[in-house]
Design a protein around this motif. Structure first.
Motif, PDB file in Angstrom:
ATOM      1  N   LEU A  54       0.833  -1.204   0.000  1.00 30.35           N
ATOM      2  CA  LEU A  54       0.000   0.000   0.000  1.00 30.35           C
ATOM      3  C   LEU A  54       0.868   1.254   0.000  1.00 30.35           C
ATOM      4  N   LEU A  55       1.911   1.268   0.833  1.00 26.70           N
ATOM      5  CA  LEU A  55       2.772   2.445   0.921  1.00 26.70           C
ATOM      6  C   LEU A  55       3.509   2.679  -0.395  1.00 26.70           C
ATOM      7  N   GLU A  56       3.981   1.608  -0.994  1.00 27.27           N
ATOM      8  CA  GLU A  56       4.718   1.766  -2.251  1.00 27.27           C
ATOM      9  C   GLU A  56       3.813   2.285  -3.356  1.00 27.27           C
ATOM     10  N   GLN A  57       2.606   1.760  -3.444  1.00 31.35           N
ATOM     11  CA  GLN A  57       1.704   2.194  -4.503  1.00 31.35           C
ATOM     12  C   GLN A  57       1.311   3.657  -4.364  1.00 31.35           C
ATOM     13  N   PHE A  58       1.276   4.154  -3.140  1.00 28.11           N
ATOM     14  CA  PHE A  58       0.886   5.548  -2.924  1.00 28.11           C
ATOM     15  C   PHE A  58       2.096   6.452  -2.663  1.00 28.11           C
ATOM     16  N   ASP A  59       3.228   6.085  -3.277  1.00 26.28           N
ATOM     17  CA  ASP A  59       4.367   7.006  -3.448  1.00 26.28           C
ATOM     18  C   ASP A  59       5.119   7.335  -2.170  1.00 26.28           C
ATOM     19  N   VAL A  60       5.312   6.347  -1.316  1.00 25.79           N
ATOM     20  CA  VAL A  60       6.134   6.574  -0.140  1.00 25.79           C
ATOM     21  C   VAL A  60       7.564   6.898  -0.579  1.00 25.79           C
ATOM     22  N   ALA A  61       8.294   7.699   0.208  1.00 27.37           N
ATOM     23  CA  ALA A  61       9.676   8.054  -0.125  1.00 27.37           C
ATOM     24  C   ALA A  61      10.558   6.807  -0.083  1.00 27.37           C
ATOM     25  N   ASN A  62      11.615   6.808  -0.916  1.00 27.20           N
ATOM     26  CA  ASN A  62      12.421   5.596  -1.052  1.00 27.20           C
ATOM     27  C   ASN A  62      13.596   5.512  -0.095  1.00 27.20           C
ATOM     28  N   GLY A  63      13.914   6.598   0.614  1.00 30.57           N
ATOM     29  CA  GLY A  63      15.023   6.551   1.560  1.00 30.57           C
ATOM     30  C   GLY A  63      16.397   6.584   0.922  1.00 30.57           C
ATOM     31  N   LEU A  64      16.466   6.827  -0.365  1.00 26.58           N
ATOM     32  CA  LEU A  64      17.758   6.843  -1.058  1.00 26.58           C
ATOM     33  C   LEU A  64      18.309   8.247  -1.232  1.00 26.58           C
ATOM     34  N   LYS A  65      17.452   9.235  -1.224  1.00 25.20           N
ATOM     35  CA  LYS A  65      17.896  10.613  -1.384  1.00 25.20           C
ATOM     36  C   LYS A  65      16.917  11.530  -0.650  1.00 25.20           C
ATOM     37  N   SER A  66      17.316  12.765  -0.456  1.00 25.82           N
ATOM     38  CA  SER A  66      16.437  13.735   0.191  1.00 25.82           C
ATOM     39  C   SER A  66      15.203  13.962  -0.679  1.00 25.82           C
TER      40      SER A  66
ATOM     41  N   THR B  22       1.379  10.104  -7.854  1.00 28.41           N
ATOM     42  CA  THR B  22       0.952   9.434  -9.071  1.00 28.41           C
ATOM     43  C   THR B  22      -0.499   8.957  -8.945  1.00 28.41           C
ATOM     44  N   THR B  23      -1.120   8.778 -10.085  1.00 26.99           N
ATOM     45  CA  THR B  23      -2.438   8.154 -10.160  1.00 26.99           C
ATOM     46  C   THR B  23      -2.337   7.022 -11.157  1.00 26.99           C
ATOM     47  N   THR B  24      -2.465   5.784 -10.687  1.00 29.27           N
ATOM     48  CA  THR B  24      -2.207   4.629 -11.534  1.00 29.27           C
ATOM     49  C   THR B  24      -3.325   3.595 -11.395  1.00 29.27           C
ATOM     50  N   PRO B  25      -3.496   2.760 -12.402  1.00 30.43           N
ATOM     51  CA  PRO B  25      -4.491   1.677 -12.303  1.00 30.43           C
ATOM     52  C   PRO B  25      -4.198   0.717 -11.158  1.00 30.43           C
ATOM     53  N   THR B  26      -2.908   0.504 -10.876  1.00 30.05           N
ATOM     54  CA  THR B  26      -2.577  -0.459  -9.814  1.00 30.05           C
ATOM     55  C   THR B  26      -3.051   0.035  -8.450  1.00 30.05           C
ATOM     56  N   GLN B  27      -3.108   1.345  -8.266  1.00 26.64           N
ATOM     57  CA  GLN B  27      -3.663   1.866  -7.012  1.00 26.64           C
ATOM     58  C   GLN B  27      -5.130   1.456  -6.867  1.00 26.64           C
TER      59      GLN B  27
ATOM     60  N   LEU C 203      -6.687  -1.002  -8.370  1.00 31.81           N
ATOM     61  CA  LEU C 203      -6.791  -2.451  -8.217  1.00 31.81           C
ATOM     62  C   LEU C 203      -6.460  -2.880  -6.789  1.00 31.81           C
ATOM     63  N   LEU C 204      -5.446  -2.239  -6.217  1.00 32.13           N
ATOM     64  CA  LEU C 204      -5.073  -2.566  -4.841  1.00 32.13           C
ATOM     65  C   LEU C 204      -6.190  -2.199  -3.872  1.00 32.13           C
ATOM     66  N   MET C 205      -6.791  -1.032  -4.064  1.00 31.71           N
ATOM     67  CA  MET C 205      -7.871  -0.611  -3.169  1.00 31.71           C
ATOM     68  C   MET C 205      -9.081  -1.532  -3.302  1.00 31.71           C
ATOM     69  N   LEU C 206      -9.330  -2.047  -4.503  1.00 31.05           N
ATOM     70  CA  LEU C 206     -10.500  -2.898  -4.723  1.00 31.05           C
ATOM     71  C   LEU C 206     -10.261  -4.343  -4.298  1.00 31.05           C
ATOM     72  N   ASN C 207      -9.040  -4.836  -4.522  1.00 28.31           N
ATOM     73  CA  ASN C 207      -8.799  -6.263  -4.342  1.00 28.31           C
ATOM     74  C   ASN C 207      -7.797  -6.606  -3.257  1.00 28.31           C
ATOM     75  N   GLY C 208      -7.113  -5.602  -2.720  1.00 32.52           N
ATOM     76  CA  GLY C 208      -6.082  -5.879  -1.722  1.00 32.52           C
ATOM     77  C   GLY C 208      -6.659  -6.413  -0.426  1.00 32.52           C
ATOM     78  N   SER C 209      -5.944  -7.343   0.196  1.00 33.20           N
ATOM     79  CA  SER C 209      -6.439  -7.985   1.416  1.00 33.20           C
ATOM     80  C   SER C 209      -6.575  -6.999   2.569  1.00 33.20           C
ATOM     81  N   PHE C 210      -5.692  -5.987   2.614  1.00 33.75           N
ATOM     82  CA  PHE C 210      -5.756  -5.015   3.711  1.00 33.75           C
ATOM     83  C   PHE C 210      -7.073  -4.260   3.696  1.00 33.75           C
ATOM     84  N   LEU C 211      -7.452  -3.710   2.537  1.00 35.27           N
ATOM     85  CA  LEU C 211      -8.701  -2.954   2.458  1.00 35.27           C
ATOM     86  C   LEU C 211      -9.912  -3.848   2.694  1.00 35.27           C
ATOM     87  N   LEU C 212      -9.883  -5.054   2.161  1.00 34.38           N
ATOM     88  CA  LEU C 212     -11.016  -5.966   2.332  1.00 34.38           C
ATOM     89  C   LEU C 212     -11.200  -6.330   3.799  1.00 34.38           C
TER      90      LEU C 212
END
Length: 830
Positions: free
Chosen positions: A716-728, A735-740, A742-751
Motif C-alpha cells: 500500500l505504501l509503495e503504490q501511494f508514493d512513499v519516499a524511497n530513503g535513497l535521497k532527500s 501518481t495516479t495509476t491503475p494499480t492503485q 486495483l489494490l484498493m479494490l482487491n487488496g487484502s488489507f482494504l477488504l
C-alpha cells in the motif's frame, strides 16, 4: 555482548599481516601523485571526463593566468573556442591529435612549461591526452570558465536567496474584513494586485477534518467532529489548534516530512539491504523533538553535533543518527572509495536539507548555474573529515553512562579470570577469520589497518572501522567450527560466567551514532589535483563571505561539526530560516512559497510572496525558532481556512491556474501513511502506541512504525508514493495509476478493514438501517450522507436474492464499507 566484543578484539589486536608488504604499499601510495577516482575511471563518456578531470584542473591551475581578466601570451584557456584559437604560439589544442597539441607539450614541460613551477601528475596528463584525442568535448560549448578568484561576482551575491533577511512592513488596507493576522495581509495584497478575491471560509465540518489530517495525519472521529461543532466559544478554533498541537500524534505525523528530507530508512540499501535494528531511535528522537517543540536551532545543532554539545541528554546521541542514514555496502572491499561516497553523501544531504542548495553539483566542478565553487563543496565536506561511525554506544545521559560503566567494571573485575579462559579458547578461531577478512582488502587498506589504533589518523581509523565491521557482519560465525573439546570447555565457562549476571548493569538500548577522531585529522583534498596541493580547511560558501554570519575556527576548535551547526543557525544566515519556514508552509498548503524547496538557486523558482517569506523567517526567529508557533500563525490565518471551492473559479483559474497567489485551499490526496492510518482509524483497529522498535507490515500501528526497507516496501505504501530513503525527498511524487485502484479494490488489507468497519458498526446496535448507514458515512467521510446517497445505500442493503439472508446482508454491509474506504472523498482532503 561478550562474544561481539571478543570478535572485535580479535581484529583490533591482530598482529602484523603481511606488514612489510602493506607498509611498503603505503609508502609507495604516499609517493605517487594524482589520484584517479573509481567513479571517474569507470565513466567513458567524454563529457564526464571533462567535468571530472579537465574542468577542475583548468579552473584551479590555468584560468588565473589565461582567462578573461588576464591572458598571458594572448592565450586563453577558459573556453573551447579560445583553446582552438590559441595564442602567440598557435592553437592550444588540435582535436583528435594530442601529439600535435601545444597544450599537451606544455603540461608535459616539453619546451613550454605549464604550470611553470611544477609538472602536473602523469595521470592528469593522461586525462588531457584522452580528452583531446576524443575531440575535446566541452559541455555547453559556449560556456566560459572562471578562475576561483572571480568565480563569485557581485551579481551572484545579489541573488534573492543570498540577500540578508529583512523585516518587511505588513501591508495594510482600508477595506479588509478578511484578514485574521499578518499572513493574510501579505496574501491579500498579492491577490488584489492580480485582481483576485479570496475564497470564503470552508465550512466547519471540512475544516475539522482538514486540520486533523494536517496536524496529526489522522482523520477525526465522529465524536471529535461533534465536539468541535458543539463548541460555542468564540476562540473554539484556537482551542482546537492547541489541543492537536499537544497530541502525541502531532510529532508522529510531522516527523514523517523530516524523515523524508533526511532520507531515513532502516536498511543498508544495495542488493543485500540488511535491516538496521537500532535505526528507529533516530526516528523516535525526531518524534520527540516535534512533540516537545525543540527549537529549530537546537534541532539542527543536535543532529549535526549532538555528541559534541555540553547538554547532558541521551537524545543528543540519537540525534546524530542523522549522520548514519546513508546507504552502506556490507561487502565493499574498496573501503577508500566506499568511505568517500559515504561522506560525500552526508555533505550533499546537509546542503539539501539545511541550506536548500544543491551542493552535490559542485563536487566535480564549479556549479554551472549557482555561485557554488568546487572548493566550497570540499570546504563543507571538511567539517566531516574527522567523522567516525560508532556502534558501541548506548542511549544514556552522561551521568547514566558513568553509573553504567562503574557497575560494568565491577562485573569485569569479578569475571576477569573466566573471560580470559574464554578468550584463550576463542582467539585462534577469531584470528583465523580476522586474517581472512583483512586479506580481502587492497594493500593500502591493510596498511592503514595495521597501524596501531592509538596512532591512526582519522582516515586510517575510518578504514579500520570498515574492516572490523565486515569481520563482524560477513561470513559464518567462526565459533561454529569449534572442536568438541573446546565446545565442552566453553559451555562450562559460559555457565560459570552466567553466575555473575546479577553484577551486570541494566542494559540500555544500543545506538547508531557518531564521534570525531581525537588524533591526527587527515587533510581534505580536491580529487584530481596534485597531491601536494594545499589541503582544504573547513569553511563556508564564498558567496556568503561578506555577510556577518557566525564563523567559528573549526580547524583549531576540534569541534568542526558544532561550528558548522552554529553557522547554519546563525540568525544572519539568509538561507536557513527561509528554507525551513518554506518547508512548513509547503506541508500546510501543498506548495511552498518557493515551489522548489531543496533548490533556492537559479534553477529553482523565485518566491511567489517574497515579503511574506521574509516576514515569516524573521518572525520565526523572534518566536524562538518554534515550529508550534509557526503552525499557530498559519492555522489561524484566513488563508489556511479558505474553502477549496471558489464562487468565481471559472474566471479566476485562467489568471492563476496553479493557485500561486493562494486564492483557494488546495485539494490533495492523503499521503501513503495517511491512507494506511485513516483506514485503521475507520475500522477501529489502529494501535496508537507511540515509539519503540519498528514492526512488521501486518501490524496495526501507524505506518510510521512499519519497518522501512529501502528495496522492498509494504504494498500500500509503495503504490501511494512513499519516499524511497535513497535521497532527500522534499516533496513526494503523487501518481495516479491503475494499480492503485486495483489494490484498493482487491487488496487484502482494504477488504479485511472494511469487514472490521462493518463489524464495528454492527456492534453499536444501530436501531435502523438508515442510522447504520449514517454512522458509516460519519466514520469514513466525516459527514452525514446526502439524501440520494442514503437512499441508494438503503436500497442496496435491503436487496438480496440469497437464501441465507443474514450472510448476504452482512456481505453487503462489508461491501458498502469497502466502497466508502476506497472513494475519492475518503482519499482526498479539501
Amino acid at each position: 555482548m561478550s562474544r561481539y566484543n571478543s570478535r572485535l578484539n580479535a581484529v583490533t589486536t591482530r598482529g602484523p599481516i603481511r606488514l612489510e608488504l602493506a607498509m611498503a604499499c603505503l609508502l609507495i601510495a604516499t609517493a605517487l601523485t594524482g589520484h584517479v577516482s573509481q567513479v571517474g575511471a569507470q565513466q567513458s563518456d567524454d563529457g564526464r571526463l571533462f567535468e571530472t578531470h579537465i574542468r577542475p584542473v583548468l579552473v584551479e591551475r590555468c584560468v588565473k593566468c589565461h582567462g578573461q581578466s588576464k591572458h598571458e601570451s594572448n592565450l586563453r584557456l577558459d573556453s573551447r573556442e579560445a583553446m582552438l584559437k590559441g595564442g602567440d604560439s598557435g592553437a592550444s589544442i588540435v582535436t583528435g591529435s594530442p601529439e600535435k597539441s601545444l597544450l599537451l607539450d606544455a603540461i608535459r614541460h616539453n619546451g613550454l612549461e605549464m604550470p611553470p613551477n611544477e609538472q602536473l601528475p602523469d595521470e592528469t596528463i593522461g586525462h588531457f591526452s584522452k580528452w583531446i584525442a576524443g575531440g575535446a568535448a566541452w559541455p555547453q560549448a559556449q560556456a566560459q570558465l572562471r578562475s576561483v578568484e572571480v568565480s563569485v561576482t557581485d551579481k551572484d551575491r545579489q541573488w534573492w536567496a543570498f540577500q540578508p533577511l529583512r523585516r518587511p512592513t505588513v501591508p495594510s488596507s482600508d477595506h479588509d474584513d478578511w484578514s485574521a493576522n499578518p499572513i493574510d495581509r501579505f496574501v491579500l495584497k498579492r491577490l488584489q494586485d492580480a485582481g483576485i478575491t479570496p475564497s470564503p471560509q470552508a465550512d466547519k465540518t471540512k475544516l475539522v477534518r482538514r486540520i486533523y489530517l494536517d496536524l496529526l495525519g489522522l482523520p477525526p472521529t465522529p465524536e471529535q467532529i461533534d465536539a468541535f461543532l458543539s463548541d460555542q466559544r468564540p476562540d473554539a478554533w484556537e482551542h482546537l489548534v492547541e489541543q492537536l498541537l499537544a497530541d502525541p500524534g502531532y510529532g508522529e505525523h510531522w516527523a514523517r516530512f523530516w524523515l523524508d528530507l533526511v532520507r531515513y530508512a532502516e536498511s543498508d540499501g544495495w542488493k543485500a539491504d540488511d535491516y538496521r535494528p537500532h535505526a528507529w531511535q533516530y526516528r523516535d528522537y525526531v518524534v520527540r523533538a516535534f512533540n516537545e517543540d525543540v527549537s529549530y536551532a537546537d534541532f539542527v545543532r543536535q543532529q549535526l553535533a549532538g555528541d559534541q554539545l555540553s547538554s547532558d541528554s541521551a537524545g543528543n546521541l540519537a540525534a546524530v543518527g542523522f549522520l548514519r542514514l546513508g546507504i552502506y555496502e556490507y561487502n565493499q572491499r574498496n573501503a577508500k572509495q566506499h568511505w568517500k561516497d559515504i561522506v560525500d553523501e552526508i555533505t550533499d544531504v546537509t546542503g539539501d536539507v539545511f541550506l536548500g542548495m544543491g551542493m552535490a553539483c559542485a563536487r566535480c566542478h564549479d556549479h554551472k548555474f549557482d555561485p557554488i565553487l568546487r572548493r566550497d563543496y570540499y570546504r563543507l565536506r571538511a567539517f566531516f573529515e574527522p567523522l567516525l561511525w560508532r556502534d558501541d554506544q548506548v542511549l544514556t545521559t552522561r551521568s547514566q553512562r558513568v553509573e553504567f560503566e562503574r557497575q560494568q567494571q565491577i562485573w569485569l573485575d569479578a569475571t576477569r579470570e573466566i573471560r580470559e579462559q574464554i578468550d584463550a579458547i576463542q582467539q585462534p578461531y577469531m584470528q583465523r577469520k580476522a586474517d581472512q577478512t583483512v586479506d580481502k582488502f587492497p594493500l593500502e587498506i591493510q596498511a592503514a589497518y595495521a597501524v596501531a589504533a592509538e596512532q591512526r589518523s582519522s582516515w586510517q581509523q575510518q578504514m579500520a572501522y570498515l574492516v572490523e565491521r565486515q569481520f563482524v557482519e560477513e561470513g559464518s560465525d567462526p565459533l561454529a567450527k569449534l572442536k568438541d573439546d573446546d565446545k565442552d570447555k566453553l559451555r562450562g565457562l559460559e555457565r560459570a560466567l552466567k553466575e555473575f549476571d546479577h553484577l551486570k548493569p541494566n542494559p540500555y538500548p544500543p545506538l547508531m551514532t557518531v564521534a570525531d577522531h581525537t588524533g591526527h585529522i587527515s587533510p581534505t583534498t580536491i580529487p584530481d589535483l596534485p597531491e601536494d596541493s594545499d589541503p582544504i580547511a573547513p569553511g563556508y560558501p564564498c558567496v556568503l563571505d561578506e555577510l556577518p554570519i557566525h564563523r567559528g575556527d573549526a580547524t583549531s576548535s576540534g569541534r568542526r561539526r558544532q561550528d558548522l551547526a552554529e553557522w547554519i543557525v546563525s540568525p544572519d544566515n539568509p538561507l536557513t530560516t527561509r528554507v525551513i519556514v518554506n518547508r512548513v508552509w509547503q506541508q500546510h498548503f501543498d506548495r511552498g512559497l518557493v515551489a522548489t524547496p531543496n533548490d533556492f538557486g537559479r534553477l529553482g523558482e523565485i518566491p511567489s510572496h517574497p515579503d511574506l517569506l521574509d516576514w515569516l523567517a524573521t518572525e520565526f526567529i523572534a518566536r524562538g525558532w518554534s515550529f508550534k508557533e509557526l503552525h499557530r500563525m498559519i492555522l489561524t490565518s484566513s488563508t489556511w481556512r479558505q474553502s477549496a471551492q471558489h464562487p468565481q473559479a471559472v474566471e479566476t483559474e485562467p489568471v492563476d491556474p496553479e493557485n500561486r497567489w493562494l486564492w483557494r485551499a488546495p485539494v490533495r490526496r492523503m499521503t501513503a501513511e495517511q491512507v494506511n492510518d485513516a483506514v485503521l482509524v475507520a475500522s477501529g483497529q489502529l494501535d496508537r502506541t507511540v515509539g519503540g522498535p519498528s514492526v512488521d507490515g501486518d501490524s496495526r500501528r501507524r505506518a510510521l512504525y512499519i519497518k522501512r526497507y529501502r528495496n522492498t516496501k509494504p504494498e500500500l505504501l509503495e503504490q501511494f508514493d512513499v519516499a524511497n530513503g535513497l535521497k532527500s525527498v522534499p516533496q513526494r511524487d503523487r501518481t495516479t495509476t491503475p494499480t492503485q485502484s486495483l489494490l484498493m479494490l482487491n487488496g487484502s488489507f482494504l477488504l479485511s478493514q472494511a469487514a472490521h468497519l462493518a463489524d464495528r458498526i454492527d456492534g453499536e446496535n444501530c436501531p435502523s438501517i438508515e442510522q447504520w448507514i449514517t454512522r458509516a458515512f460519519w466514520i469514513a467521510w466525516g459527514r452525514e450522507p446526502a439524501s440520494d446517497d442514503l437512499q441508494a445505500a438503503v436500497q442496496y442493503l435491503q436487496t438480496t436474492s440469497d437464501a441465507n439472508v443474514d450472510a448476504s446482508q452482512r456481505e453487503k454491509r462489508v461491501d458498502l464499507c469497502h466502497v466508502l474506504l476506497t472513494a475519492n472523498e475518503f482519499l482526498y482532503v479539501d
